[in-house]
Structures are given as C-alpha cells and as structure tokens.
Motif scaffolding. Sequence first.
Motif, PDB file in Angstrom:
ATOM      1  N   GLU A  28       0.838  -1.190   0.000  1.00 57.41           N
ATOM      2  CA  GLU A  28       0.000   0.000   0.000  1.00 57.41           C
ATOM      3  C   GLU A  28       0.875   1.243   0.000  1.00 57.41           C
ATOM      4  OE1 GLU A  28      -2.864  -0.058   3.126  1.00 57.41           O
ATOM      5  OE2 GLU A  28      -3.541  -2.076   2.632  1.00 57.41           O
ATOM      6  N   LEU A  29       0.413   2.279  -0.695  1.00 60.07           N
ATOM      7  CA  LEU A  29       1.143   3.541  -0.697  1.00 60.07           C
ATOM      8  C   LEU A  29       1.215   4.085   0.718  1.00 60.07           C
ATOM      9  CD1 LEU A  29      -0.439   5.279  -3.818  1.00 60.07           C
ATOM     10  CD2 LEU A  29       1.709   4.010  -3.701  1.00 60.07           C
ATOM     11  N   SER A  30       2.339   4.678   1.056  1.00 68.16           N
ATOM     12  CA  SER A  30       2.538   5.275   2.374  1.00 68.16           C
ATOM     13  C   SER A  30       3.052   6.691   2.173  1.00 68.16           C
ATOM     14  CB  SER A  30       3.529   4.437   3.183  1.00 68.16           C
ATOM     15  OG  SER A  30       3.734   5.006   4.455  1.00 68.16           O
ATOM     16  N   GLY A  31       2.162   7.648   2.253  1.00 68.39           N
ATOM     17  CA  GLY A  31       2.562   9.035   2.052  1.00 68.39           C
ATOM     18  C   GLY A  31       2.611   9.398   0.580  1.00 68.39           C
ATOM     19  N   SER A  32       2.986  10.634   0.342  1.00 68.64           N
ATOM     20  CA  SER A  32       3.061  11.163  -1.019  1.00 68.64           C
ATOM     21  C   SER A  32       4.371  10.773  -1.681  1.00 68.64           C
ATOM     22  CB  SER A  32       2.963  12.687  -0.983  1.00 68.64           C
ATOM     23  OG  SER A  32       1.743  13.083  -0.414  1.00 68.64           O
ATOM     24  N   PRO A  33       4.380  10.721  -3.011  1.00 64.36           N
ATOM     25  CA  PRO A  33       5.645  10.473  -3.712  1.00 64.36           C
ATOM     26  C   PRO A  33       6.563  11.681  -3.550  1.00 64.36           C
ATOM     27  CG  PRO A  33       3.911  10.971  -5.281  1.00 64.36           C
ATOM     28  CD  PRO A  33       3.264  10.902  -3.943  1.00 64.36           C
ATOM     29  N   SER A  34       7.843  11.453  -3.729  1.00 65.50           N
ATOM     30  CA  SER A  34       8.806  12.555  -3.684  1.00 65.50           C
ATOM     31  C   SER A  34       9.524  12.635  -5.028  1.00 65.50           C
ATOM     32  CB  SER A  34       9.809  12.358  -2.547  1.00 65.50           C
ATOM     33  OG  SER A  34      10.542  11.175  -2.730  1.00 65.50           O
ATOM     34  N   LEU A  35       9.943  13.830  -5.378  1.00 71.62           N
ATOM     35  CA  LEU A  35      10.654  14.076  -6.631  1.00 71.62           C
ATOM     36  C   LEU A  35      11.874  14.933  -6.364  1.00 71.62           C
ATOM     37  CD1 LEU A  35       7.641  15.113  -8.895  1.00 71.62           C
ATOM     38  CD2 LEU A  35       8.839  12.937  -8.968  1.00 71.62           C
ATOM     39  N   THR A  36      12.924  14.674  -7.100  1.00 71.44           N
ATOM     40  CA  THR A  36      14.108  15.517  -7.057  1.00 71.44           C
ATOM     41  C   THR A  36      14.742  15.492  -8.443  1.00 71.44           C
ATOM     42  OG1 THR A  36      16.113  16.050  -5.818  1.00 71.44           O
ATOM     43  CG2 THR A  36      15.743  13.720  -6.327  1.00 71.44           C
ATOM     44  N   TYR A  37      15.561  16.472  -8.712  1.00 68.86           N
ATOM     45  CA  TYR A  37      16.220  16.532 -10.019  1.00 68.86           C
ATOM     46  C   TYR A  37      17.687  16.187  -9.846  1.00 68.86           C
ATOM     47  CZ  TYR A  37      17.766  18.091 -14.579  1.00 68.86           C
ATOM     48  OH  TYR A  37      18.312  18.135 -15.835  1.00 68.86           O
ATOM     49  N   ASP A  38      18.168  15.219 -10.616  1.00 70.87           N
ATOM     50  CA  ASP A  38      19.574  14.820 -10.614  1.00 70.87           C
ATOM     51  C   ASP A  38      20.248  15.506 -11.796  1.00 70.87           C
ATOM     52  OD1 ASP A  38      22.052  13.575 -10.911  1.00 70.87           O
ATOM     53  OD2 ASP A  38      21.283  11.584 -10.403  1.00 70.87           O
ATOM     54  N   ALA A  39      20.972  16.587 -11.514  1.00 77.37           N
ATOM     55  CA  ALA A  39      21.607  17.371 -12.572  1.00 77.37           C
ATOM     56  C   ALA A  39      22.692  16.575 -13.293  1.00 77.37           C
ATOM     57  CB  ALA A  39      22.187  18.649 -11.988  1.00 77.37           C
ATOM     58  N   THR A  40      23.352  15.660 -12.594  1.00 77.48           N
ATOM     59  CA  THR A  40      24.393  14.841 -13.211  1.00 77.48           C
ATOM     60  C   THR A  40      23.818  13.967 -14.317  1.00 77.48           C
ATOM     61  OG1 THR A  40      25.609  14.798 -11.132  1.00 77.48           O
ATOM     62  CG2 THR A  40      26.210  13.148 -12.763  1.00 77.48           C
ATOM     63  N   ARG A  41      22.668  13.373 -14.050  1.00 78.28           N
ATOM     64  CA  ARG A  41      22.013  12.506 -15.035  1.00 78.28           C
ATOM     65  C   ARG A  41      21.044  13.273 -15.928  1.00 78.28           C
ATOM     66  NH1 ARG A  41      19.772   7.081 -12.264  1.00 78.28           N
ATOM     67  NH2 ARG A  41      19.713   8.126 -10.275  1.00 78.28           N
ATOM     68  N   GLY A  42      20.707  14.493 -15.514  1.00 78.34           N
ATOM     69  CA  GLY A  42      19.720  15.264 -16.266  1.00 78.34           C
ATOM     70  C   GLY A  42      18.349  14.626 -16.226  1.00 78.34           C
ATOM     71  N   ALA A  43      17.982  14.087 -15.058  1.00 77.09           N
ATOM     72  CA  ALA A  43      16.731  13.346 -14.948  1.00 77.09           C
ATOM     73  C   ALA A  43      16.028  13.646 -13.631  1.00 77.09           C
ATOM     74  CB  ALA A  43      17.001  11.849 -15.041  1.00 77.09           C
ATOM     75  N   THR A  44      14.706  13.571 -13.680  1.00 79.59           N
ATOM     76  CA  THR A  44      13.910  13.666 -12.460  1.00 79.59           C
ATOM     77  C   THR A  44      13.846  12.282 -11.827  1.00 79.59           C
ATOM     78  OG1 THR A  44      12.583  15.446 -13.389  1.00 79.59           O
ATOM     79  CG2 THR A  44      11.646  14.271 -11.530  1.00 79.59           C
ATOM     80  N   ILE A  45      14.111  12.225 -10.516  1.00 81.87           N
ATOM     81  CA  ILE A  45      14.107  10.973  -9.769  1.00 81.87           C
ATOM     82  C   ILE A  45      12.879  10.960  -8.857  1.00 81.87           C
ATOM     83  CG2 ILE A  45      15.397   9.474  -8.178  1.00 81.87           C
ATOM     84  CD1 ILE A  45      16.795  10.025 -10.892  1.00 81.87           C
ATOM     85  N   CYS A  46      12.139   9.852  -8.882  1.00 78.82           N
ATOM     86  CA  CYS A  46      10.941   9.680  -8.064  1.00 78.82           C
ATOM     87  C   CYS A  46      11.232   8.725  -6.915  1.00 78.82           C
ATOM     88  CB  CYS A  46       9.814   9.052  -8.874  1.00 78.82           C
ATOM     89  SG  CYS A  46       9.247  10.028 -10.238  1.00 78.82           S
ATOM     90  N   GLY A  47      10.458   8.869  -5.865  1.00 79.01           N
ATOM     91  CA  GLY A  47      10.489   7.927  -4.752  1.00 79.01           C
ATOM     92  C   GLY A  47       9.097   7.752  -4.200  1.00 79.01           C
ATOM     93  N   GLN A  48       8.749   6.526  -3.828  1.00 81.01           N
ATOM     94  CA  GLN A  48       7.442   6.256  -3.234  1.00 81.01           C
ATOM     95  C   GLN A  48       7.593   5.199  -2.149  1.00 81.01           C
ATOM     96  OE1 GLN A  48       4.087   7.509  -3.774  1.00 81.01           O
ATOM     97  NE2 GLN A  48       4.050   6.442  -1.817  1.00 81.01           N
ATOM     98  N   ALA A  49       7.164   5.540  -0.947  1.00 81.60           N
ATOM     99  CA  ALA A  49       7.170   4.585   0.153  1.00 81.60           C
ATOM    100  C   ALA A  49       5.941   3.690   0.030  1.00 81.60           C
ATOM    101  CB  ALA A  49       7.165   5.307   1.489  1.00 81.60           C
ATOM    102  N   VAL A  50       6.130   2.411   0.338  1.00 79.87           N
ATOM    103  CA  VAL A  50       5.040   1.449   0.369  1.00 79.87           C
ATOM    104  C   VAL A  50       5.193   0.575   1.610  1.00 79.87           C
ATOM    105  CG1 VAL A  50       4.584   1.377  -2.123  1.00 79.87           C
ATOM    106  CG2 VAL A  50       6.295  -0.156  -1.162  1.00 79.87           C
ATOM    107  N   THR A  51       4.068   0.119   2.160  1.00 84.47           N
ATOM    108  CA  THR A  51       4.089  -0.769   3.317  1.00 84.47           C
ATOM    109  C   THR A  51       3.183  -1.957   3.052  1.00 84.47           C
ATOM    110  OG1 THR A  51       2.285   0.415   4.407  1.00 84.47           O
ATOM    111  CG2 THR A  51       4.539   1.102   4.963  1.00 84.47           C
ATOM    112  N   LYS A  52       3.426  -3.025   3.818  1.00 84.24           N
ATOM    113  CA  LYS A  52       2.604  -4.226   3.671  1.00 84.24           C
ATOM    114  C   LYS A  52       2.562  -4.978   4.994  1.00 84.24           C
ATOM    115  CE  LYS A  52       2.119  -8.327   0.744  1.00 84.24           C
ATOM    116  NZ  LYS A  52       2.691  -9.058  -0.375  1.00 84.24           N
ATOM    117  N   GLU A  53       1.366  -5.395   5.390  1.00 81.93           N
ATOM    118  CA  GLU A  53       1.190  -6.263   6.552  1.00 81.93           C
ATOM    119  C   GLU A  53       1.287  -7.713   6.101  1.00 81.93           C
ATOM    120  OE1 GLU A  53       0.721  -5.802   9.827  1.00 81.93           O
ATOM    121  OE2 GLU A  53       0.618  -3.611   9.813  1.00 81.93           O
ATOM    122  N   VAL A  54       2.102  -8.503   6.761  1.00 80.81           N
ATOM    123  CA  VAL A  54       2.255  -9.919   6.437  1.00 80.81           C
ATOM    124  C   VAL A  54       1.951 -10.726   7.697  1.00 80.81           C
ATOM    125  CG1 VAL A  54       3.836 -11.714   5.653  1.00 80.81           C
ATOM    126  CG2 VAL A  54       4.010  -9.414   4.702  1.00 80.81           C
TER     127      VAL A  54
END
Length: 68
Positions: A28-54
Amino acid sequence: MKLYRFITGIDDSEFCHRVTQALNKGWELSGSPSLTYDATRGATICGQAVTKEVEGAEYSRDITLGDY
C-alpha cells in the motif's frame, strides 16, 4: 509483521510499473511520492514509500522485501 520499502527510480514508465507491481502484490502507498532533479544525469528521480502487513511471518534482516 509490517514491511516497508522505498521505491526509487527515474521518472519514467518503468518506475510506474515497479510501483504498480508492488500495489498488485498487496503493498500500500505510504505518504506522497517525492521528486528531485539529478543534474548529473539530467533526470527527475521519483520515490514512493510502500508498506505491507504480512501475517504469520517474523521479521528478519535476511528477508528480501521485494519477494513479498
């Protein structure tokens, strides 16, 4: 046990597929996604936390989170 992962990658369809795959495996999604710009690669990098009960499993540092 409750598991946590932080999925990261370049902002492209592959990143979206990785998050979609996790959601379809019961994560399940946990919080909002995050974005940052990697100038070295010239690309936007995304991150998304997810959790799961097992149920019926005990946490160990040796587990591979992506297997769940």
